[in-house]
Design a protein around this motif. Structure first.
Motif, PDB file in Angstrom:
ATOM      1  N   PRO A  10       0.837  -1.401  -0.125  1.00  0.00           N
ATOM      2  CA  PRO A  10      -0.107   0.039  -0.040  1.00  0.00           C
ATOM      3  C   PRO A  10       0.939   1.212  -0.052  1.00  0.00           C
ATOM      4  O   PRO A  10       1.514   1.334   0.893  1.00  0.00           O
ATOM      5  CB  PRO A  10      -0.785  -0.070   1.148  1.00  0.00           C
ATOM      6  N   VAL A  11       0.792   2.107  -0.845  1.00  0.00           N
ATOM      7  CA  VAL A  11       1.457   3.382  -1.106  1.00  0.00           C
ATOM      8  C   VAL A  11       0.561   4.626  -1.671  1.00  0.00           C
ATOM      9  O   VAL A  11      -0.528   4.316  -1.790  1.00  0.00           O
ATOM     10  CB  VAL A  11       2.705   3.197  -2.379  1.00  0.00           C
ATOM     11  N   PHE A  12       1.153   5.558  -1.350  1.00  0.00           N
ATOM     12  CA  PHE A  12       0.321   6.868  -1.709  1.00  0.00           C
ATOM     13  C   PHE A  12       1.124   7.904  -2.418  1.00  0.00           C
ATOM     14  O   PHE A  12       2.384   7.950  -2.393  1.00  0.00           O
ATOM     15  CB  PHE A  12      -0.362   7.274  -0.737  1.00  0.00           C
ATOM     16  N   VAL A  13       0.651   8.734  -3.395  1.00  0.00           N
ATOM     17  CA  VAL A  13       1.164   9.818  -3.927  1.00  0.00           C
ATOM     18  C   VAL A  13       0.516  11.233  -3.588  1.00  0.00           C
ATOM     19  O   VAL A  13      -0.723  10.956  -3.184  1.00  0.00           O
ATOM     20  CB  VAL A  13       1.310   9.637  -5.348  1.00  0.00           C
ATOM     21  N   VAL A  14       0.770  12.313  -3.723  1.00  0.00           N
ATOM     22  CA  VAL A  14       0.329  13.487  -3.356  1.00  0.00           C
ATOM     23  C   VAL A  14       0.096  14.445  -4.431  1.00  0.00           C
ATOM     24  O   VAL A  14       1.094  14.631  -5.576  1.00  0.00           O
ATOM     25  CB  VAL A  14       1.284  14.352  -2.339  1.00  0.00           C
ATOM     26  N   PHE A  15      -1.025  14.738  -4.677  1.00  0.00           N
ATOM     27  CA  PHE A  15      -1.527  15.920  -5.710  1.00  0.00           C
ATOM     28  C   PHE A  15      -2.741  16.584  -5.107  1.00  0.00           C
ATOM     29  O   PHE A  15      -3.626  16.049  -4.565  1.00  0.00           O
ATOM     30  CB  PHE A  15      -1.867  15.106  -6.940  1.00  0.00           C
ATOM     31  N   SER A  16      -2.843  17.705  -5.663  1.00  0.00           N
ATOM     32  CA  SER A  16      -3.761  18.698  -5.096  1.00  0.00           C
ATOM     33  C   SER A  16      -3.967  18.554  -3.730  1.00  0.00           C
ATOM     34  O   SER A  16      -5.222  18.911  -3.281  1.00  0.00           O
ATOM     35  CB  SER A  16      -5.085  18.683  -5.936  1.00  0.00           C
ATOM     36  N   SER A  78       3.153   3.691 -13.445  1.00  0.00           N
ATOM     37  CA  SER A  78       2.648   3.832 -12.135  1.00  0.00           C
ATOM     38  C   SER A  78       2.029   5.147 -11.987  1.00  0.00           C
ATOM     39  O   SER A  78       2.742   6.164 -12.593  1.00  0.00           O
ATOM     40  CB  SER A  78       3.424   3.263 -11.139  1.00  0.00           C
ATOM     41  N   PHE A  79       1.430   5.441 -10.876  1.00  0.00           N
ATOM     42  CA  PHE A  79       1.003   6.865 -10.478  1.00  0.00           C
ATOM     43  C   PHE A  79       2.162   7.573  -9.961  1.00  0.00           C
ATOM     44  O   PHE A  79       2.973   7.111  -9.230  1.00  0.00           O
ATOM     45  CB  PHE A  79      -0.236   6.979  -9.313  1.00  0.00           C
ATOM     46  N   CYS A  80       2.104   8.857 -10.157  1.00  0.00           N
ATOM     47  CA  CYS A  80       3.149   9.865  -9.419  1.00  0.00           C
ATOM     48  C   CYS A  80       2.905  10.956  -8.733  1.00  0.00           C
ATOM     49  O   CYS A  80       1.466  11.365  -9.070  1.00  0.00           O
ATOM     50  CB  CYS A  80       4.230   9.974 -10.381  1.00  0.00           C
ATOM     51  N   SER A  81       3.588  11.625  -7.833  1.00  0.00           N
ATOM     52  CA  SER A  81       3.003  12.881  -7.150  1.00  0.00           C
ATOM     53  C   SER A  81       3.131  13.958  -8.195  1.00  0.00           C
ATOM     54  O   SER A  81       3.999  13.886  -9.103  1.00  0.00           O
ATOM     55  CB  SER A  81       3.776  12.888  -5.911  1.00  0.00           C
ATOM     56  N   ALA A  82       2.455  14.836  -8.010  1.00  0.00           N
ATOM     57  CA  ALA A  82       2.279  16.157  -8.855  1.00  0.00           C
ATOM     58  C   ALA A  82       3.521  16.834  -9.148  1.00  0.00           C
ATOM     59  O   ALA A  82       3.929  17.237  -9.867  1.00  0.00           O
ATOM     60  CB  ALA A  82       1.242  16.930  -8.555  1.00  0.00           C
ATOM     61  N   ASP A  83       4.218  17.011  -7.782  1.00  0.00           N
ATOM     62  CA  ASP A  83       5.474  17.592  -7.684  1.00  0.00           C
ATOM     63  C   ASP A  83       6.689  17.027  -8.422  1.00  0.00           C
ATOM     64  O   ASP A  83       7.838  17.823  -8.445  1.00  0.00           O
ATOM     65  CB  ASP A  83       5.916  17.944  -6.404  1.00  0.00           C
ATOM     66  N   LYS A  84       6.593  15.827  -8.775  1.00  0.00           N
ATOM     67  CA  LYS A  84       7.347  14.962  -9.459  1.00  0.00           C
ATOM     68  C   LYS A  84       7.487  14.862 -10.926  1.00  0.00           C
ATOM     69  O   LYS A  84       8.432  14.219 -11.650  1.00  0.00           O
ATOM     70  CB  LYS A  84       7.553  13.555  -9.085  1.00  0.00           C
ATOM     71  N   VAL A  85       6.359  15.606 -11.638  1.00  0.00           N
ATOM     72  CA  VAL A  85       6.067  15.395 -12.995  1.00  0.00           C
ATOM     73  C   VAL A  85       7.303  15.887 -13.795  1.00  0.00           C
ATOM     74  O   VAL A  85       7.792  15.542 -14.873  1.00  0.00           O
ATOM     75  CB  VAL A  85       4.730  16.104 -13.467  1.00  0.00           C
ATOM     76  N   ASP A  86       7.808  17.304 -13.557  1.00  0.00           N
ATOM     77  CA  ASP A  86       8.789  17.967 -14.330  1.00  0.00           C
ATOM     78  C   ASP A  86      10.095  17.159 -14.333  1.00  0.00           C
ATOM     79  O   ASP A  86      10.761  16.809 -15.258  1.00  0.00           O
ATOM     80  CB  ASP A  86       9.107  19.246 -13.723  1.00  0.00           C
ATOM     81  N   SER A  87      10.552  16.781 -13.030  1.00  0.00           N
ATOM     82  CA  SER A  87      11.868  16.018 -12.958  1.00  0.00           C
ATOM     83  C   SER A  87      11.838  14.711 -13.739  1.00  0.00           C
ATOM     84  O   SER A  87      12.524  13.894 -14.241  1.00  0.00           O
ATOM     85  CB  SER A  87      11.949  15.716 -11.732  1.00  0.00           C
ATOM     86  N   LEU A  88      10.393  13.943 -13.675  1.00  0.00           N
ATOM     87  CA  LEU A  88      10.341  12.743 -14.528  1.00  0.00           C
ATOM     88  C   LEU A  88      10.439  12.973 -16.130  1.00  0.00           C
ATOM     89  O   LEU A  88      10.791  12.102 -16.562  1.00  0.00           O
ATOM     90  CB  LEU A  88       8.773  12.146 -14.151  1.00  0.00           C
ATOM     91  N   LYS A  89       9.751  13.910 -16.176  1.00  0.00           N
ATOM     92  CA  LYS A  89       9.526  14.330 -17.953  1.00  0.00           C
ATOM     93  C   LYS A  89      11.234  14.483 -18.439  1.00  0.00           C
ATOM     94  O   LYS A  89      11.655  14.081 -19.378  1.00  0.00           O
ATOM     95  CB  LYS A  89       8.935  15.624 -18.216  1.00  0.00           C
TER      96      LYS A  89
END
Length: 203
Positions: A10-16, A78-89
């Motif tokens: 069980p994990v979680f990511v953060v967005f909004s 997999s799902f990702c946290s919103a603040d990781k989108v730029d670094s993932l791209k």
């Protein structure tokens, strides 16, 4: 392409500002968890699961290995946290944006309502107009277009309140708060589904 899987965790990511929980895999968490912003849920407050709307961004990449970065034929998604989108791209992950947030109903035969859950998010659903007469007693609030952090169809769910009036049974959710539950019981409502582990302030 094949996807290598592992033990579910069980994990979680953060967005909004929301803690979106889901069943991830141990392998992805160990290898990519930091990059994706995934964390073990544990006892983190405000984590919800099985949410229909909203959904966090999803990140996907083809795995490579060795000095030549040879494609292995396997993909990670997999799902990702919103603040990781730029670094993932920047790391060549493909980001699929979250789906549209479910709209609310402020006219017609139903209205969108919510109750505040532990952790600060709003569990949201629709009530018919006849049931709206009970919202104040049950701690239910009408949802407006300006309401943030509304979550549809998630778990844990609020307790349920039911009553029979003039031979007609009404059943809906109630705010998970002790004082609200006590008032509803005093008014003749039956309360069920109180989860004292997941909703500690329901007592």
């Amino acid at each position: 392409m094949a996807r290598r899987r592992g033990e579910k965790v069980p994990v979680f990511v953060v967005f909004s500002g929301l803690n979106y929980g889901f069943q991830g895999t141990e392998r992805i968490l160990k290898k990519y968890g930091g990059l994706l912003g995934q964390k073990l849920s544990g006892a983190t407050p405000g984590v919800f699961y099985g949410c229909n709307s909203p959904k966090p961004p999803r990140a996907t990449i083809a795995e490579t290995e060795g000095k030549e970065n040879t494609f292995t034929g396997s993909r990670v998604s997999s799902f990702c946290s919103a603040d990781k989108v730029d670094s993932l791209k920047k790391a060549n992950w493909v980001i699929t944006k979250a789906g549209t947030i479910r709209g609310i109903k402020q006219a017609g035969v139903t209205r969108t309502v919510h109750v505040e859950m532990p952790g600060g998010y709003n569990y949201t659903w629709n009530l018919n107009k006849e049931e709206l007469t009970h919202v104040q007693l049950l701690g239910i609030e009408l949802t407006t277009g300006s309401t943030d952090n509304r979550v549809w169809g998630s778990s844990p769910k609020p307790p349920r309140a039911s009553i029979i009036i003039q031979g007609q049974r009404t059943s809906t959710f109630i705010k998970p708060q002790g004082s609200v539950i006590d008032k509803a019981i005093a008014a003749g409502w039956s309360i069920s589904g109180v989860d004292y582990d997941l909703i500690p302030n329901a007592g």
